[in-house]
Design a protein around this motif. Structure first.
Motif, PDB file in Angstrom:
ATOM      1  N   MET A   1       0.848  -1.192   0.000  1.00  7.66           N
ATOM      2  CA  MET A   1       0.000   0.000   0.000  1.00  7.66           C
ATOM      3  C   MET A   1       0.879   1.236   0.000  1.00  7.66           C
ATOM      4  N   THR A   2       0.541   2.233  -0.825  1.00  5.89           N
ATOM      5  CA  THR A   2       1.341   3.453  -0.939  1.00  5.89           C
ATOM      6  C   THR A   2       0.887   4.468   0.083  1.00  5.89           C
ATOM      7  N   PRO A   3       1.799   4.970   0.915  1.00  3.20           N
ATOM      8  CA  PRO A   3       1.431   5.955   1.933  1.00  3.20           C
ATOM      9  C   PRO A   3       1.255   7.330   1.321  1.00  3.20           C
ATOM     10  N   VAL A 152     -10.019   0.211   9.240  1.00  2.72           N
ATOM     11  CA  VAL A 152     -10.368   0.902  10.475  1.00  2.72           C
ATOM     12  C   VAL A 152      -9.207   1.786  10.918  1.00  2.72           C
ATOM     13  N   LYS A 153      -8.012   1.233  10.898  1.00  6.38           N
ATOM     14  CA  LYS A 153      -6.825   1.985  11.318  1.00  6.38           C
ATOM     15  C   LYS A 153      -6.566   3.172  10.400  1.00  6.38           C
ATOM     16  N   GLN A 154      -6.802   2.994   9.116  1.00  4.84           N
ATOM     17  CA  GLN A 154      -6.492   4.025   8.132  1.00  4.84           C
ATOM     18  C   GLN A 154      -7.509   5.160   8.152  1.00  4.84           C
ATOM     19  N   HIS A 155      -8.787   4.829   8.245  1.00  3.42           N
ATOM     20  CA  HIS A 155      -9.839   5.828   8.101  1.00  3.42           C
ATOM     21  C   HIS A 155     -10.444   6.285   9.422  1.00  3.42           C
ATOM     22  N   THR A 360       0.657   1.730  12.560  1.00  4.98           N
ATOM     23  CA  THR A 360       0.390   2.195  11.206  1.00  4.98           C
ATOM     24  C   THR A 360      -0.575   1.256  10.498  1.00  4.98           C
ATOM     25  N   ALA A 361      -1.119   1.725   9.369  1.00  3.50           N
ATOM     26  CA  ALA A 361      -1.971   0.864   8.550  1.00  3.50           C
ATOM     27  C   ALA A 361      -1.171  -0.311   8.007  1.00  3.50           C
TER      28      ALA A 361
END
Length: 426
Positions: A1-3, A152-155, A360-361
């Motif tokens: 996944m690209t940060p 969940v962690k990302q959004h 982190t995600a």
């Protein structure tokens, strides 16, 4: 996944999130880190509704499917073991996949595979094709299992407990509805194929929210300039950490008991003197009571400084239920069902813990993949060992003793993950 395009130093704790709006790597839109898009939340809940329906609907109609397709005992056993095989094997590949493809696009493909697999398996008369198309459907679930904690962690980084509770409750509702309605639907349409195939429509609906999110991801990628500085995400390898293994063992032990209960609790109550219909209702009661627990448990886990009280409380409920089932299965069946439902709250708790134990995600998806893929290998032993011990002894003392032993392992692993720590640090 690209940060996000701008690299940031390692954060000291999950709560220390940059409050400034950033451009979301999954959608390309500007979002505030403390909030998530409504469309993402709706999409997650629709995905969660689908995560067990394909399994429980088949379990309810297994006899009819065996008769209709002429499945042998070995083939039927393979079909019932497919979920844990798929969840373990394909789930392990998900971190590799999301490093190359945006999560929204991955979920479009996953839910499409789930819908197509469910349709294809009800239009065939071949046992082999039924198995293969079931595996196709389960592959979509396997990927989604891993992605939801990461999303969940990302959004929703500051609402981990609430959002995890919401999607876990949706998962439980989908499980219960599919198990309870598959047989009536099949009877209403005169075929087991309708009882299984109807859930393809729910999977197709779950695709819809992720299509615009996937299109936004593609548009954002096209707008990106070749000279943009992109930080390389840290590779997190939970298999090299004690926390990763503790999470995997806890996830596996609680899933082992969950699958054993789903597979054998009704038989235990029938042996205790209940009619088949009543035994089935008692089993359904475990799932139904799990709906509010699924909403409450992640919220508690997210607010407590340590998970120790939850780990010990869930262990106590499960241990009392197992002892009660061994000593007085008929006399206080409703009490044992209620305690089992509380004990099964270990599932939403460990899903929440996956997000709480990563900064982190990227760390979340790696920890989710390792804990779930390894855990489902352990979980596959549950129904198998209970069945072997039941057949060998002709009673339930040995199977329940096995489940109590698994509960002891689960508790030991739970105490190891109770205090705040992060997989990236190890």
């Amino acid at each position: 996944m690209t940060p996000p395009p701008t690299a940031a130093p390692a954060l000291p704790a999950p709560a220390a999130v940059d409050p400034r709006p950033t451009r979301d790597p999954g959608t390309g839109r500007r979002t505030h880190p403390a909030t998530g898009g409504a469309l993402v939340l709706v999409g997650m809940l629709l995905v969660a509704l689908n995560l067990r329906a394909v399994v429980t609907s088949l379990g309810a109609l297994l006899d009819e499917v065996r008769d209709g397709l002429g499945l042998s005992g070995v083939t039927a056993g393979l079909v019932t073991t497919l979920p844990t095989i798929a969840f373990a094997g394909l789930g392990a590949l998900t971190p590799w996949l999301v490093r190359r493809v945006a999560p929204a696009r991955v979920l479009v493909v996953a839910m499409f595979a789930l819908a197509v697999g469910q349709v294809l398996r009800v239009v065939t008369d071949s046992a082999l094709i039924f198995v293969l198309t079931s595996a196709l459907a389960l592959s979509g679930i396997a990927v989604a299992n891993i992605l939801l904690p990461m999303l969940v962690k990302q959004h929703f980084p500051h609402r981990t407990g609430l959002v995890t509770g919401a999607y876990t409750m949706a998962l439980t509702v989908g499980t219960t509805v599919a198990a309870a309605s598959a047989v009536p639907i099949a009877h209403a349409f005169g075929s087991w194929r309708a009882g299984l195939g109807v859930w393809a429509a729910m999977a197709a609906v779950a695709v819809l929210p992720w299509v615009p999110l996937a299109l936004r991801t593609r548009a954002a990628a096209r707008r990106a300039t070749p000279t943009a500085v992109v930080a390389t995400p840290m590779r997190v390898r939970p298999a090299r950490t004690r926390l990763g293994w503790a999470m995997a063992v806890y996830f596996g032990a609680q899933s082992l008991s969950g699958y054993a209960i789903m597979g054998w609790l009704a038989q235990l109550f029938r042996d205790a003197g209940y009619q088949p219909e009543s035994a089935g209702l008692l089993l359904a009661g475990v799932t139904a009571l799990g709906v509010p627990i699924a909403l409450l448990m992640p919220t508690l886990a997210g607010r407590l400084g340590t998970l120790r009280p939850l780990v010990l409380g869930l262990t106590t409920a499960s241990a009392l239920a197992y002892l009660g089932l061994a000593l007085a299965p008929h006399g206080a069946a409703l009490l044992w069902v209620a305690l089992l439902a509380i004990g099964q709250g270990a599932f939403p708790m460990i899903l929440t813990a996956i997000g709480l134990r990563a900064r982190t995600a990227e760390g979340t998806v790696a920890l989710s993949a390792f804990a779930q893929s390894t855990g489902y290998v352990i979980a596959a032993l549950g129904p198998l060992m209970v069945g072997i011990l039941y057949e060998a002894t002709g009673g339930w003392t040995a199977p329940i003793g096995f489940l109590l032993g698994a509960l002891a392992v689960q508790t030991t692993a739970g105490m190891a993950i109770a205090r705040p720590r992060y997989v990236e640090d190890e």
